[in-house]
Motif scaffolding. Structure first.
Motif, PDB file in Angstrom:
ATOM      1  N   TYR A 106     -18.051 -41.437 -33.235  1.00 20.46           N
ATOM      2  CA  TYR A 106     -19.553 -41.309 -33.722  1.00 20.46           C
ATOM      3  C   TYR A 106     -19.897 -39.999 -33.329  1.00 20.46           C
ATOM      4  O   TYR A 106     -20.527 -39.255 -33.867  1.00 20.46           O
ATOM      5  CB  TYR A 106     -20.368 -42.672 -33.316  1.00 20.46           C
ATOM      6  N   LEU A 107     -20.205 -39.987 -31.652  1.00 24.13           N
ATOM      7  CA  LEU A 107     -20.784 -38.660 -31.248  1.00 24.13           C
ATOM      8  C   LEU A 107     -20.103 -37.395 -31.691  1.00 24.13           C
ATOM      9  O   LEU A 107     -20.851 -36.674 -32.092  1.00 24.13           O
ATOM     10  CB  LEU A 107     -20.767 -38.801 -29.982  1.00 24.13           C
ATOM     11  N   GLU A 108     -18.954 -37.512 -31.626  1.00 22.60           N
ATOM     12  CA  GLU A 108     -17.933 -35.991 -32.149  1.00 22.60           C
ATOM     13  C   GLU A 108     -18.447 -35.906 -33.504  1.00 22.60           C
ATOM     14  O   GLU A 108     -18.543 -34.659 -33.793  1.00 22.60           O
ATOM     15  CB  GLU A 108     -16.534 -36.545 -32.068  1.00 22.60           C
ATOM     16  N   THR A 109     -18.425 -36.917 -34.533  1.00 24.02           N
ATOM     17  CA  THR A 109     -18.715 -36.527 -35.771  1.00 24.02           C
ATOM     18  C   THR A 109     -20.170 -36.075 -36.106  1.00 24.02           C
ATOM     19  O   THR A 109     -20.259 -35.011 -36.778  1.00 24.02           O
ATOM     20  CB  THR A 109     -18.470 -38.012 -36.728  1.00 24.02           C
ATOM     21  N   VAL A 110     -20.986 -36.606 -35.386  1.00 22.41           N
ATOM     22  CA  VAL A 110     -22.610 -36.037 -35.513  1.00 22.41           C
ATOM     23  C   VAL A 110     -22.726 -34.820 -34.803  1.00 22.41           C
ATOM     24  O   VAL A 110     -23.300 -33.863 -35.520  1.00 22.41           O
ATOM     25  CB  VAL A 110     -23.372 -37.032 -34.481  1.00 22.41           C
ATOM     26  N   GLY A 121     -31.372 -31.941 -39.224  1.00 20.32           N
ATOM     27  CA  GLY A 121     -32.242 -32.290 -38.202  1.00 20.32           C
ATOM     28  C   GLY A 121     -32.442 -33.657 -37.882  1.00 20.32           C
ATOM     29  O   GLY A 121     -32.574 -34.062 -36.646  1.00 20.32           O
ATOM     30  N   LEU A 122     -31.650 -34.608 -38.412  1.00 17.76           N
ATOM     31  CA  LEU A 122     -31.488 -36.034 -38.339  1.00 17.76           C
ATOM     32  C   LEU A 122     -30.364 -36.348 -38.981  1.00 17.76           C
ATOM     33  O   LEU A 122     -30.202 -36.445 -40.338  1.00 17.76           O
ATOM     34  CB  LEU A 122     -32.839 -36.834 -38.729  1.00 17.76           C
ATOM     35  N   VAL A 123     -29.386 -37.084 -38.002  1.00 18.17           N
ATOM     36  CA  VAL A 123     -28.130 -37.525 -38.783  1.00 18.17           C
ATOM     37  C   VAL A 123     -27.887 -38.914 -38.200  1.00 18.17           C
ATOM     38  O   VAL A 123     -28.199 -39.183 -37.048  1.00 18.17           O
ATOM     39  CB  VAL A 123     -26.730 -36.443 -38.178  1.00 18.17           C
ATOM     40  N   GLY A 124     -27.072 -39.585 -38.903  1.00 16.58           N
ATOM     41  CA  GLY A 124     -26.748 -40.938 -38.382  1.00 16.58           C
ATOM     42  C   GLY A 124     -25.828 -41.612 -39.400  1.00 16.58           C
ATOM     43  O   GLY A 124     -25.481 -40.929 -40.618  1.00 16.58           O
ATOM     44  N   GLY A 125     -25.271 -42.736 -39.060  1.00 25.56           N
ATOM     45  CA  GLY A 125     -24.319 -43.439 -39.988  1.00 25.56           C
ATOM     46  C   GLY A 125     -24.944 -44.617 -40.695  1.00 25.56           C
ATOM     47  O   GLY A 125     -26.122 -44.524 -41.049  1.00 25.56           O
ATOM     48  N   LEU A 126     -24.175 -45.569 -41.345  1.00 25.75           N
ATOM     49  CA  LEU A 126     -24.795 -46.880 -41.871  1.00 25.75           C
ATOM     50  C   LEU A 126     -24.780 -47.836 -41.255  1.00 25.75           C
ATOM     51  O   LEU A 126     -23.619 -48.205 -40.609  1.00 25.75           O
ATOM     52  CB  LEU A 126     -23.968 -46.695 -43.291  1.00 25.75           C
ATOM     53  N   GLY A 148     -33.405 -47.007 -37.801  1.00 28.52           N
ATOM     54  CA  GLY A 148     -34.051 -46.734 -36.551  1.00 28.52           C
ATOM     55  C   GLY A 148     -33.028 -47.030 -35.433  1.00 28.52           C
ATOM     56  O   GLY A 148     -33.137 -46.533 -34.218  1.00 28.52           O
ATOM     57  N   PRO A 149     -31.913 -47.840 -35.718  1.00 26.53           N
ATOM     58  CA  PRO A 149     -31.197 -48.207 -34.214  1.00 26.53           C
ATOM     59  C   PRO A 149     -30.328 -47.166 -34.019  1.00 26.53           C
ATOM     60  O   PRO A 149     -29.641 -47.269 -32.942  1.00 26.53           O
ATOM     61  CB  PRO A 149     -30.198 -49.333 -34.899  1.00 26.53           C
ATOM     62  N   MET A 150     -29.984 -46.095 -34.790  1.00 23.04           N
ATOM     63  CA  MET A 150     -29.081 -45.169 -34.453  1.00 23.04           C
ATOM     64  C   MET A 150     -29.601 -43.505 -34.971  1.00 23.04           C
ATOM     65  O   MET A 150     -28.841 -42.812 -35.492  1.00 23.04           O
ATOM     66  CB  MET A 150     -27.940 -45.507 -35.277  1.00 23.04           C
ATOM     67  N   LYS A 151     -30.689 -43.211 -34.256  1.00 18.65           N
ATOM     68  CA  LYS A 151     -31.061 -41.764 -34.639  1.00 18.65           C
ATOM     69  C   LYS A 151     -30.670 -40.690 -33.694  1.00 18.65           C
ATOM     70  O   LYS A 151     -30.702 -41.082 -32.571  1.00 18.65           O
ATOM     71  CB  LYS A 151     -32.841 -41.963 -34.525  1.00 18.65           C
ATOM     72  N   ALA A 152     -30.171 -39.752 -34.415  1.00 13.33           N
ATOM     73  CA  ALA A 152     -29.929 -38.499 -33.585  1.00 13.33           C
ATOM     74  C   ALA A 152     -30.603 -37.289 -34.224  1.00 13.33           C
ATOM     75  O   ALA A 152     -30.257 -36.984 -35.329  1.00 13.33           O
ATOM     76  CB  ALA A 152     -28.365 -38.503 -33.715  1.00 13.33           C
ATOM     77  N   TYR A 153     -31.445 -36.682 -33.350  1.00 14.33           N
ATOM     78  CA  TYR A 153     -31.960 -35.560 -33.692  1.00 14.33           C
ATOM     79  C   TYR A 153     -31.599 -34.207 -33.033  1.00 14.33           C
ATOM     80  O   TYR A 153     -31.150 -34.153 -31.960  1.00 14.33           O
ATOM     81  CB  TYR A 153     -33.417 -35.678 -33.340  1.00 14.33           C
ATOM     82  N   ARG A 154     -31.709 -33.237 -33.870  1.00 19.74           N
ATOM     83  CA  ARG A 154     -31.296 -31.903 -33.195  1.00 19.74           C
ATOM     84  C   ARG A 154     -32.819 -31.596 -32.370  1.00 19.74           C
ATOM     85  O   ARG A 154     -33.806 -31.844 -32.843  1.00 19.74           O
ATOM     86  CB  ARG A 154     -31.269 -30.966 -34.285  1.00 19.74           C
ATOM     87  N   LYS A 155     -32.604 -31.087 -31.188  1.00 19.89           N
ATOM     88  CA  LYS A 155     -33.612 -30.974 -30.407  1.00 19.89           C
ATOM     89  C   LYS A 155     -34.519 -30.219 -30.885  1.00 19.89           C
ATOM     90  O   LYS A 155     -36.000 -30.657 -30.822  1.00 19.89           O
ATOM     91  CB  LYS A 155     -33.290 -30.440 -29.142  1.00 19.89           C
ATOM     92  N   GLU A 156     -34.536 -29.239 -31.558  1.00 22.74           N
ATOM     93  CA  GLU A 156     -35.443 -28.257 -32.178  1.00 22.74           C
ATOM     94  C   GLU A 156     -36.221 -29.237 -33.137  1.00 22.74           C
ATOM     95  O   GLU A 156     -37.485 -28.935 -33.176  1.00 22.74           O
ATOM     96  CB  GLU A 156     -34.919 -27.060 -32.820  1.00 22.74           C
ATOM     97  N   CYS A 157     -35.636 -29.785 -33.999  1.00 26.49           N
ATOM     98  CA  CYS A 157     -36.282 -30.481 -35.071  1.00 26.49           C
ATOM     99  C   CYS A 157     -37.370 -31.595 -34.377  1.00 26.49           C
ATOM    100  O   CYS A 157     -38.331 -31.841 -34.712  1.00 26.49           O
ATOM    101  CB  CYS A 157     -35.313 -31.166 -35.908  1.00 26.49           C
ATOM    102  N   VAL A 187     -27.181 -39.024 -43.805  1.00 26.63           N
ATOM    103  CA  VAL A 187     -26.416 -40.075 -43.307  1.00 26.63           C
ATOM    104  C   VAL A 187     -24.996 -39.772 -43.799  1.00 26.63           C
ATOM    105  O   VAL A 187     -24.615 -39.272 -44.799  1.00 26.63           O
ATOM    106  CB  VAL A 187     -26.930 -41.236 -44.337  1.00 26.63           C
ATOM    107  N   LEU A 188     -24.036 -40.031 -42.877  1.00 24.60           N
ATOM    108  CA  LEU A 188     -22.700 -39.944 -42.908  1.00 24.60           C
ATOM    109  C   LEU A 188     -22.227 -41.322 -42.951  1.00 24.60           C
ATOM    110  O   LEU A 188     -21.775 -41.983 -42.163  1.00 24.60           O
ATOM    111  CB  LEU A 188     -22.264 -39.386 -41.545  1.00 24.60           C
ATOM    112  N   PRO A 189     -21.752 -41.814 -44.456  1.00 18.25           N
ATOM    113  CA  PRO A 189     -21.539 -42.858 -44.809  1.00 18.25           C
ATOM    114  C   PRO A 189     -20.080 -43.551 -43.987  1.00 18.25           C
ATOM    115  O   PRO A 189     -19.895 -44.753 -43.960  1.00 18.25           O
ATOM    116  CB  PRO A 189     -21.241 -42.901 -46.314  1.00 18.25           C
ATOM    117  N   GLU A 190     -19.323 -42.464 -43.553  1.00 15.42           N
ATOM    118  CA  GLU A 190     -18.171 -42.983 -43.010  1.00 15.42           C
ATOM    119  C   GLU A 190     -18.246 -43.395 -41.660  1.00 15.42           C
ATOM    120  O   GLU A 190     -17.303 -44.164 -41.061  1.00 15.42           O
ATOM    121  CB  GLU A 190     -17.007 -41.756 -42.959  1.00 15.42           C
ATOM    122  N   LEU A 191     -19.322 -43.298 -41.244  1.00 19.84           N
ATOM    123  CA  LEU A 191     -19.645 -43.737 -39.656  1.00 19.84           C
ATOM    124  C   LEU A 191     -20.313 -45.114 -39.821  1.00 19.84           C
ATOM    125  O   LEU A 191     -21.615 -45.217 -40.106  1.00 19.84           O
ATOM    126  CB  LEU A 191     -20.573 -42.705 -38.908  1.00 19.84           C
TER     127      LEU A 191
END
Length: 284
Positions: A106-110, A121-126, A148-157, A187-191
């Motif tokens: 998960y973290l590697e793909t994000v 700016g914002l990335v996550g899975g399903l 909401g349970p899996m939000k990953a933001y680029r810090k600048e965003c 959204v990265l559906p493979e995650l």
């Protein structure tokens, strides 16, 4: 890229180990996790200690129990964890729930998604839930929205949108604001992220009150709020449900409850909603 992961947790002794184990098993190792223990009365504290005592990447913050209000409680806990850290040390800021299981990559793909796409700016899975012994897509939102349970933001965003808002609807407000600033939500559906318990199970607020308050705190004007209410009522096939939502919305307006968004942000949210409405229903 380095991750800062904040996990609010209240009475999660059964679920939290799955979440933290899945983090320890990540192929990407450069992260720090802050578990915010929000007044737990079960063995959550002991569970957290098993990780913080043996893995320096895990830290904890202990809070007195905050009021259980949908949206604001979890963001308040998140912010208390965030303020203990120097965000200059990190590239990606995550808000994860304490009841999810992440795939090992998960973290590697994000991280790779952010690295290869500077506009993200914002990335996550399903999200997937267990049903009849199998994990199936949750389906509570469209597949282009990071839940909401899996939000990953680029810090600048994250900084540009002003962080998370302590209000119902925070996880839709962030999406609209970042898009308005030129960032992309992806959204990265493979995650496939496993959600151990159903969201909203702990809420005591009635569904109609929830939606009415949600539309108000999202900043929707009366016209768009009524349209949104009619859509929810149509799903329930209940005219009374529509009027109960409206009653809750109007009660908030009458009380002039404080919004956690500025006038400009409110306009951006309404413009986005109106644009989506025209595209979907009016085919404009």
């Amino acid at each position: 890229m380095r991750f800062l992961i904040i996990i609010p947790a209240h009475n999660e002794e059964e679920n939290l180990p799955f979440t933290l184990d899945s983090l320890q098993q990540q192929s990407f190792k450069d992260f720090r996790t802050v578990i915010v223990n929000d007044g737990s009365t079960d063995r959550t504290t002991e569970v957290i200690r098993k990780y913080t005592d043996h893995d320096s990447r895990f830290e904890t913050v202990n809070l007195q129990k905050s009021a259980h209000q949908p949206g604001s409680k979890v963001v308040n806990a998140f912010k208390n964890g965030l303020k203990t850290q120097n965000t200059d040390e990190f590239d990606i800021i995550c808000k994860f729930d304490a009841d999810i299981i992440l795939p090992d990559n998960y973290l590697e793909t994000v991280a790779n998604a952010f690295k290869n796409n500077p506009e993200y700016g914002l990335v996550g899975g399903l999200l997937y839930v267990e049903k009849d012994g199998s994990w199936v897509y949750e389906g509570n939102s469209n597949k282009h929205h990071v839940r909401g349970p899996m939000k990953a933001y680029r810090k600048e965003c994250f900084v540009q949108i002003g962080g998370l808002r302590e209000t119902l609807g925070w996880d839709n407000i962030d999406s609209i604001l970042l898009e308005n600033l030129g960032w992309k939500e992806v959204v990265l559906p493979e995650l496939q992220v496993k959600l151990i318990k159903v969201k909203g199970a702990d809420y005591t607020i009635r569904p109609a009150d929830y939606y009415g308050r949600y539309f108000y705190f999202l900043g929707l004007n009366r016209f768009l709020a009524y349209i949104a209410s009619s859509k929810e009522a149509a799903k329930s096939k209940s005219v009374s449900f529509f009027f109960n939502i409206i009653k809750a919305y109007e009660a908030c307006k009458t009380a002039k409850l404080e919004l956690k968004i500025s006038k400009d942000e409110q306009k951006a949210i309404n413009d986005k909603r109106w644009k989506t409405l025209k595209k979907k229903w009016l085919k404009i």
